[in-house]
Design a protein around this motif. Sequence first.
Motif, PDB file in Angstrom:
ATOM      1  N   GLN A 176      74.831  34.596  59.529  1.00  0.00           N
ATOM      2  CA  GLN A 176      74.159  33.611  60.370  1.00  0.00           C
ATOM      3  C   GLN A 176      72.676  33.606  59.997  1.00  0.00           C
ATOM      4  OE1 GLN A 176      76.323  36.003  61.968  1.00  0.00           O
ATOM      5  NE2 GLN A 176      77.917  34.451  61.757  1.00  0.00           N
ATOM      6  N   CYS A 203      70.722  42.953  67.132  1.00  0.00           N
ATOM      7  CA  CYS A 203      69.469  43.640  66.785  1.00  0.00           C
ATOM      8  C   CYS A 203      68.340  43.022  67.600  1.00  0.00           C
ATOM      9  CB  CYS A 203      69.190  43.492  65.303  1.00  0.00           C
ATOM     10  SG  CYS A 203      70.456  44.210  64.240  1.00  0.00           S
ATOM     11  N   ASP A 234      71.877  38.540  65.342  1.00  0.00           N
ATOM     12  CA  ASP A 234      72.812  39.273  64.478  1.00  0.00           C
ATOM     13  C   ASP A 234      73.862  39.989  65.328  1.00  0.00           C
ATOM     14  OD1 ASP A 234      74.020  40.356  62.263  1.00  0.00           O
ATOM     15  OD2 ASP A 234      72.462  41.844  61.867  1.00  0.00           O
ATOM     16  N   ARG A 283      77.858  41.326  63.164  1.00  0.00           N
ATOM     17  CA  ARG A 283      78.125  42.266  62.076  1.00  0.00           C
ATOM     18  C   ARG A 283      78.432  43.691  62.560  1.00  0.00           C
ATOM     19  NH1 ARG A 283      74.014  41.551  57.235  1.00  0.00           N
ATOM     20  NH2 ARG A 283      72.443  41.742  58.882  1.00  0.00           N
TER      21      ARG A 283
END
Length: 371
Positions: free
Chosen positions: A114, A366, A132, A135
């Motif tokens: 992304q 994150c 994020d 992931r």
Amino acid sequence: MAGELYLGIMSGTSLDGIDLALATIEKGSAKLIDSHFVAMPEKLASDLKELHANHTITLSKLGELDHRLGKLYAESVIALLEKTSFSAKDIVAIGCHGQTIYHQPEGKNPFTMQIGDANIIAARTGIQTVADFRRKDMAFNGQGAPLVPAFHQAVFQQSHSSLVILNIGGIANVSVIQPDGSVTGFDTGPGNGLLDEWCECHTGKPFDENARFAKQGETNTALLTLLLSDNYFSKPFPKSTGREYFNLSWLKKCLQIYGEPIQKEDVQRTLVELTVQTIHQSVKPLGQGKAPTLIVCGGGVHNPLIINGLTNKLPDWTITTTKAYGINEDDMEAMAFAWLAYRRIHHLPANLPSVTGAQKATTLGCVYLPD
């Protein structure tokens, strides 16, 4: 005001624009305060569509797209706050999904990507930003998608019958809450993405408003059978997919295999039926109890042929929209990412291994600080 304020940003595979939701969250329960929509700038949408179609891009162009999206997300946040009585200091965090440009959850080296630089969002808004999200789930061997079922579990009450929340974006996905409290979820296949691409290719319009184009055609059963034969539809869940797979190139390959002349309106109508059939085939076996309910959200809720098709194919189900539960159909996913930001800031797990197939529940995202 009770609770903490979070802001969610969602730009989906339909590429029509950016949905933003401002929500107050207290003890995991979310309430929508305000929302905002920003249309995707034409040049940016065109560049993203070209990337989806060709799957190739220079590093410089990728970096520039990442930057342009980051700026657009930041400007959109500022525009939403200007509508309200709140300022940046009132918002605990922004949750930004980013723009998916490739999702490959299978194979030797699975990954998802992304873009939309969260550093720019944090710096320009002055609000810490969580991004994020997918992931970490994939690092634990999950699909990285869908992530909204955890939010749906928090928002919707468990009942004596199945509760299925269906989001029809570029790709359609479901969250299934069963009477015993178990939750599953997966991508059913194409939602609006193929419809939008075929419509734009043949009418110049970015989407088929009120299904006018599709209503001019008829379902081609032979073509529909061919489309439905794709291996994705028979795969067991957990599973997820994206526009990098179900796109105009995929459709054109199917039309080449079909090999017969066909009216463009008939293709559009057949694509509507593909969306309806794949949702129906996915949802019907999951119904439990006397009164299973299908709650629809996302852009597809505005397509009358899709809604009528689902109503006809699921006569024993109650079919409604999230508006009946106090949430606008177009705000649900942006709200989910506000909620996912809340989970990250409070160091709480946010994925559901029963949905994604991950080895464990874990925190997602994150954190990017503004200074």
